[in-house]
Design a protein around this motif. Structure first.
Motif, PDB file in Angstrom:
ATOM      1  N   ARG A 172       0.823  -1.206   0.000  1.00  0.00           N
ATOM      2  CA  ARG A 172       0.000   0.000   0.000  1.00  0.00           C
ATOM      3  C   ARG A 172       0.860   1.260   0.000  1.00  0.00           C
ATOM      4  N   THR A 173       1.950   1.227   0.741  1.00  0.00           N
ATOM      5  CA  THR A 173       2.854   2.379   0.758  1.00  0.00           C
ATOM      6  C   THR A 173       3.469   2.606  -0.617  1.00  0.00           C
ATOM      7  N   ALA A 174       3.901   1.513  -1.247  1.00  0.00           N
ATOM      8  CA  ALA A 174       4.529   1.615  -2.563  1.00  0.00           C
ATOM      9  C   ALA A 174       3.549   2.121  -3.608  1.00  0.00           C
ATOM     10  N   VAL A 175       2.326   1.622  -3.578  1.00  0.00           N
ATOM     11  CA  VAL A 175       1.314   2.078  -4.539  1.00  0.00           C
ATOM     12  C   VAL A 175       1.019   3.562  -4.341  1.00  0.00           C
ATOM     13  N   SER A 176       0.924   3.985  -3.102  1.00  0.00           N
ATOM     14  CA  SER A 176       0.656   5.404  -2.812  1.00  0.00           C
ATOM     15  C   SER A 176       1.785   6.292  -3.313  1.00  0.00           C
ATOM     16  N   LEU A 177       3.037   5.892  -3.031  1.00  0.00           N
ATOM     17  CA  LEU A 177       4.183   6.681  -3.489  1.00  0.00           C
ATOM     18  C   LEU A 177       4.259   6.718  -5.012  1.00  0.00           C
ATOM     19  N   ALA A 178       3.964   5.576  -5.641  1.00  0.00           N
ATOM     20  CA  ALA A 178       4.005   5.526  -7.101  1.00  0.00           C
ATOM     21  C   ALA A 178       2.940   6.429  -7.709  1.00  0.00           C
ATOM     22  N   ALA A 179       1.734   6.387  -7.154  1.00  0.00           N
ATOM     23  CA  ALA A 179       0.649   7.229  -7.683  1.00  0.00           C
ATOM     24  C   ALA A 179       0.971   8.707  -7.528  1.00  0.00           C
ATOM     25  N   VAL A 180       1.473   9.086  -6.362  1.00  0.00           N
ATOM     26  CA  VAL A 180       1.831  10.485  -6.123  1.00  0.00           C
ATOM     27  C   VAL A 180       2.939  10.921  -7.080  1.00  0.00           C
ATOM     28  N   SER A 181       3.924  10.054  -7.289  1.00  0.00           N
ATOM     29  CA  SER A 181       5.047  10.396  -8.159  1.00  0.00           C
ATOM     30  C   SER A 181       4.619  10.549  -9.611  1.00  0.00           C
ATOM     31  N   VAL A 182       3.848   9.584 -10.115  1.00  0.00           N
ATOM     32  CA  VAL A 182       3.452   9.612 -11.522  1.00  0.00           C
ATOM     33  C   VAL A 182       2.512  10.782 -11.809  1.00  0.00           C
ATOM     34  N   VAL A 183       1.499  10.941 -10.963  1.00  0.00           N
ATOM     35  CA  VAL A 183       0.566  12.053 -11.165  1.00  0.00           C
ATOM     36  C   VAL A 183       1.258  13.387 -10.868  1.00  0.00           C
ATOM     37  N   GLY A 184       2.041  13.420  -9.795  1.00  0.00           N
ATOM     38  CA  GLY A 184       2.692  14.653  -9.387  1.00  0.00           C
ATOM     39  C   GLY A 184       3.657  15.194 -10.422  1.00  0.00           C
ATOM     40  N   VAL A 185       4.468  14.323 -10.993  1.00  0.00           N
ATOM     41  CA  VAL A 185       5.444  14.823 -11.963  1.00  0.00           C
ATOM     42  C   VAL A 185       4.744  15.360 -13.209  1.00  0.00           C
ATOM     43  N   HIS A 195       5.428  21.773 -20.755  1.00  0.00           N
ATOM     44  CA  HIS A 195       4.718  20.733 -21.506  1.00  0.00           C
ATOM     45  C   HIS A 195       3.253  21.093 -21.659  1.00  0.00           C
ATOM     46  N   TRP A 196       2.670  20.636 -22.755  1.00  0.00           N
ATOM     47  CA  TRP A 196       1.228  20.678 -22.936  1.00  0.00           C
ATOM     48  C   TRP A 196       0.615  19.507 -22.165  1.00  0.00           C
ATOM     49  N   PRO A 197      -0.621  19.625 -21.733  1.00  0.00           N
ATOM     50  CA  PRO A 197      -1.245  18.508 -21.010  1.00  0.00           C
ATOM     51  C   PRO A 197      -1.210  17.185 -21.765  1.00  0.00           C
ATOM     52  N   SER A 198      -1.425  17.218 -23.070  1.00  0.00           N
ATOM     53  CA  SER A 198      -1.415  15.970 -23.836  1.00  0.00           C
ATOM     54  C   SER A 198      -0.022  15.348 -23.904  1.00  0.00           C
ATOM     55  N   ASP A 199       1.030  16.152 -23.719  1.00  0.00           N
ATOM     56  CA  ASP A 199       2.381  15.589 -23.637  1.00  0.00           C
ATOM     57  C   ASP A 199       2.482  14.667 -22.419  1.00  0.00           C
ATOM     58  N   VAL A 200       1.916  15.134 -21.311  1.00  0.00           N
ATOM     59  CA  VAL A 200       1.956  14.359 -20.071  1.00  0.00           C
ATOM     60  C   VAL A 200       1.119  13.096 -20.203  1.00  0.00           C
ATOM     61  N   VAL A 201      -0.087  13.236 -20.766  1.00  0.00           N
ATOM     62  CA  VAL A 201      -0.929  12.056 -20.975  1.00  0.00           C
ATOM     63  C   VAL A 201      -0.213  11.058 -21.881  1.00  0.00           C
ATOM     64  N   GLY A 202       0.455  11.570 -22.916  1.00  0.00           N
ATOM     65  CA  GLY A 202       1.225  10.697 -23.791  1.00  0.00           C
ATOM     66  C   GLY A 202       2.338   9.984 -23.051  1.00  0.00           C
ATOM     67  N   GLY A 203       3.021  10.700 -22.149  1.00  0.00           N
ATOM     68  CA  GLY A 203       4.068  10.073 -21.343  1.00  0.00           C
ATOM     69  C   GLY A 203       3.519   8.964 -20.468  1.00  0.00           C
ATOM     70  N   TRP A 204       2.359   9.223 -19.868  1.00  0.00           N
ATOM     71  CA  TRP A 204       1.733   8.185 -19.041  1.00  0.00           C
ATOM     72  C   TRP A 204       1.354   6.959 -19.875  1.00  0.00           C
ATOM     73  N   LEU A 205       0.753   7.197 -21.043  1.00  0.00           N
ATOM     74  CA  LEU A 205       0.299   6.088 -21.883  1.00  0.00           C
ATOM     75  C   LEU A 205       1.476   5.274 -22.425  1.00  0.00           C
ATOM     76  N   PHE A 206       2.473   5.957 -22.982  1.00  0.00           N
ATOM     77  CA  PHE A 206       3.629   5.241 -23.524  1.00  0.00           C
ATOM     78  C   PHE A 206       4.394   4.524 -22.413  1.00  0.00           C
ATOM     79  N   GLY A 207       4.488   5.161 -21.228  1.00  0.00           N
ATOM     80  CA  GLY A 207       5.162   4.507 -20.119  1.00  0.00           C
ATOM     81  C   GLY A 207       4.441   3.255 -19.674  1.00  0.00           C
ATOM     82  N   ALA A 208       3.112   3.344 -19.542  1.00  0.00           N
ATOM     83  CA  ALA A 208       2.327   2.173 -19.149  1.00  0.00           C
ATOM     84  C   ALA A 208       2.416   1.083 -20.211  1.00  0.00           C
ATOM     85  N   LEU A 209       2.468   1.478 -21.481  1.00  0.00           N
ATOM     86  CA  LEU A 209       2.605   0.494 -22.559  1.00  0.00           C
ATOM     87  C   LEU A 209       3.936  -0.244 -22.452  1.00  0.00           C
TER      88      LEU A 209
END
Length: 231
Positions: A172-185, A195-209
């Motif tokens: 639970r601690t790791a998931v919380s830290l990961a969520a804060v880090s990914v969303v926060g950055v 960055h434009w907002p879609s740049d960030v969404v693209g980073g999230w999508l490509f990273g998850a892929l």
């Protein structure tokens, strides 16, 4: 005759789950890539509206902007994230002799960097330009390297914890830290106007892929069956 309990149903293998996730993420990433590359007007308009609003806040809220610069430049910086991943790989080899998983971590991070830079070069999207910038950045805008690297590293480390049977509190601690880090950055990159907002969404999508494909590769030799933690 021994009967199987009613609730003992076969669960989907990790391999199958990763394959489905990879397919969905690939389609989503490709769609966003096409919209950005073709400069789809509704997306550009939304990007501009959000970017202008957050930039005004950033100029006005100097204290918060300074804190966000520290977080994005030192805590959630791609180099910091990669060093954390490298430390995890060393720990795996030292404590568990998990050479395959350690190598898997290192190779996945390297592949993610190659994918990130290749997409940036192919799309060559300009970053936002402001008359009163609060921060600066290099290279093309899409996708966000900070958001993508944080997603890849956090996703990989969560997977390693899952495979090695992390306790509930640690998980639970790791998931919380990961969520804060990914969303926060992602939020800091838009707030700082680099960055434009879609740049960030693209980073999230490509990273998850990248993470989904990496898990698919990790699980492929055993089709999602359990494997000793040393693997």
């Amino acid at each position: 005759m021994h009967r199987k309990p009613v609730d003992a149903r076969p669960r989907p293998s990790a391999h199958r789950t990763a394959a489905v996730a990879a397919a969905v993420l690939a389609a989503s990433s490709a769609l966003l890539l096409i919209l950005v590359a073709t400069r789809w007007h509704p997306l550009l308009g939304l990007d501009g509206d959000v970017a202008r609003t957050t930039h005004c806040w950033a100029v006005r809220e100097t204290g918060l902007t300074h804190a966000f610069r520290i977080l994005t430049d030192w805590v959630w910086d791609p180099l910091t994230m990669r060093l954390v991943c490298a430390a995890a790989a060393v720990w795996l080899v030292w404590r568990h002799a998990a050479w395959w998983t350690a190598l898997w971590l290192a190779v996945t991070c390297a592949v993610a960097t190659i994918v990130q830079q290749s997409v940036k070069a192919a799309v060559d999207r300009p970053r936002p330009v402001w008359p009163d910038p609060v921060d600066s950045a290099h290279y093309a805008a899409f996708p966000s390297g900070h958001a993508m690297t944080a997603t890849v590293v956090c996703g990989l480390l969560l997977w390693v914890l899952h495979r090695h049977g992390a306790g509930r509190a640690l998980w639970r601690t790791a998931v919380s830290l990961a969520a804060v880090s990914v969303v926060g950055v992602g939020l800091t990159r838009v707030w700082l106007g680099v960055h434009w907002p879609s740049d960030v969404v693209g980073g999230w999508l490509f990273g998850a892929l990248v993470v989904a494909v990496a898990v698919l590769v990790h699980e492929w030799p055993r089709g999602g069956r359990a494997r000793p933690p040393a693997g």
